[in-house]
Design an enzyme around this catalytic site. Structure first.
Site, PDB file in Angstrom:
ATOM      1  CG  ASP A  16      32.354  34.931  41.414  1.00  0.00           C
ATOM      2  OD1 ASP A  16      32.721  35.125  40.242  1.00  0.00           O
ATOM      3  OD2 ASP A  16      32.874  35.499  42.384  1.00  0.00           O
ATOM      4  CB  SER A  17      36.167  32.568  40.316  1.00  0.00           C
ATOM      5  OG  SER A  17      36.236  33.920  40.749  1.00  0.00           O
ATOM      6  N   GLY A  49      40.359  34.567  36.470  1.00  0.00           N
ATOM      7  CA  GLY A  49      40.852  35.548  35.515  1.00  0.00           C
ATOM      8  C   GLY A  49      42.268  35.326  35.030  1.00  0.00           C
ATOM      9  CB  CYS A  79      32.183  34.703  37.195  1.00  0.00           C
ATOM     10  SG  CYS A  79      33.951  34.624  36.823  1.00  0.00           S
ATOM     11  CD  GLU A 163      37.766  35.114  46.845  1.00  0.00           C
ATOM     12  OE1 GLU A 163      37.727  34.297  47.781  1.00  0.00           O
ATOM     13  OE2 GLU A 163      36.821  35.279  46.043  1.00  0.00           O
ATOM     14  CB  CYS A 195      35.796  41.791  38.488  1.00  0.00           C
ATOM     15  SG  CYS A 195      36.175  40.364  39.552  1.00  0.00           S
ATOM     16  CG  HIS A 197      36.076  39.015  43.446  1.00  0.00           C
ATOM     17  ND1 HIS A 197      35.642  38.151  42.477  1.00  0.00           N
ATOM     18  CD2 HIS A 197      36.448  38.239  44.504  1.00  0.00           C
ATOM     19  CE1 HIS A 197      35.748  36.903  42.921  1.00  0.00           C
ATOM     20  NE2 HIS A 197      36.235  36.935  44.142  1.00  0.00           N
TER      21      HIS A 197
END
Length: 290
Positions: A16-17, A49, A79, A163, A195, A197
């Site tokens: 993932d990012s 993104g 992701c 994050e 997403c 996240h």
């Protein structure tokens, strides 16, 4: 076993990012407890993104090459941005290594869940702009014999909030109220969290949209789909507990601290993979760097 040695078909490579892909890992560990998982979070370059499609494809290829060093049997793209713009290039460049994205499983789950056919999608700007969810929902709807309408909204501030571990405060709630207002006005009954996240924001999202709106976790849908396929291919070993090894490209201590909220348990040791020389993704990871 050294970090760069071969591990066989019961090892999954997940990337993932940043930290959000741990939500997918959480479901994979529950559904496939005997599988080893190697995770890479590109924390030095998060978020994806806001990047161009060409840049996302390059970053995705590098992450996949890094994980391929572990001899993984399946690659899981945790992701939505990469799944939206780079899944075809990954499948082309890594022939023989099954590549699993999060878009189609999430779309199928949403089509199955919706009662009114009004489906909302939130994601990064790149994911929303790609139109990938509209296409996947249309395909799933045709197969299910349903009529659907898709309403979407980009939510660029949610990834940095996640994050930083700021998912339950007033700031996050105010941001979510602003992002969700247009979708609420459309009368959606299903919302895709486009997403990985976003799942930690579920309580806040539910409080804003109400219990009648079904939330679809694209990462969970992906894990369920992959688990069904793998159970048909490989016999489960109930006595074995798979391992998890996490690598990041920056700030491993932050990843360790915030990761529990996404994984649902302690992350453990996180290794740093420096990107200060190229091609970094072809070099076995250096362990033990603080």
């Amino acid at each position: 076993m050294s970090s760069g040695s071969k591990r066989g078909p019961k090892t999954l490579g997940v990337f993932d990012s940043g930290i959000g892909g741990l939500t997918v890992v959480r479901h994979l560990r529950r559904l496939l407890p005997d599988y080893d998982i190697v995770y890479f979070g590109d924390t030095a370059r998060v978020p994806y993104g806001t990047k161009s499609d060409a840049t996302v494809r390059r970053f995705a290829g590098e992450a996949a090459r890094f994980l391929a060093q572990f001899g993984v049997g399946h690659l899981v793209v945790a992701c939505n941005t990469v799944s939206a713009v780079a899944i075809r290039s990954l499948a082309r460049d890594f022939q023989g290594l099954p590549v699993n994205g999060v878009i189609l499983p999430g779309a199928e789950a949403a089509v199955a869940a919706t009662r009114s056919g009004k489906i909302g999608v939130i994601g990064t700007r790149a994911t929303i702009a790609s139109g990938a969810y509209e296409h996947a929902i249309a395909v799933a709807a045709r197969r299910a014999g349903k009529k659907t309408r898709v309403f979407k909204n980009p939510c660029p501030l949610l990834v940095p909030l996640a994050e930083e571990g700021l998912v339950g405060g007033k700031a996050a709630r105010e941001v979510l109220k602003n992002y969700l207002a247009p979708l609420r006005a459309r009368g959606i009954d299903t919302l895709i969290l486009g997403c990985t996240h976003y799942p930690p924001f579920k309580p806040a999202i539910r409080s804003i949209l109400g219990k009648r709106v079904t939330l679809i976790d694209s990462g969970e849908a992906t894990a369920r789909r992959l688990a069904r396929a793998l159970r048909r291919e490989v016999k489960s070993d109930r006595k074995r507990r798979g391992t998890l090894r996490c690598y990041v490209s920056d700030i491993p201590r932050q990843f360790e601290a915030v990761g529990r909220r996404f994984l649902g348990s302690r992350v453990g040791r996180v290794w740093l993979v420096p990107q200060d020389d190229l091609p970094w993704f072809q070099r076995p990871p250096i362990e033990g760097i603080p």
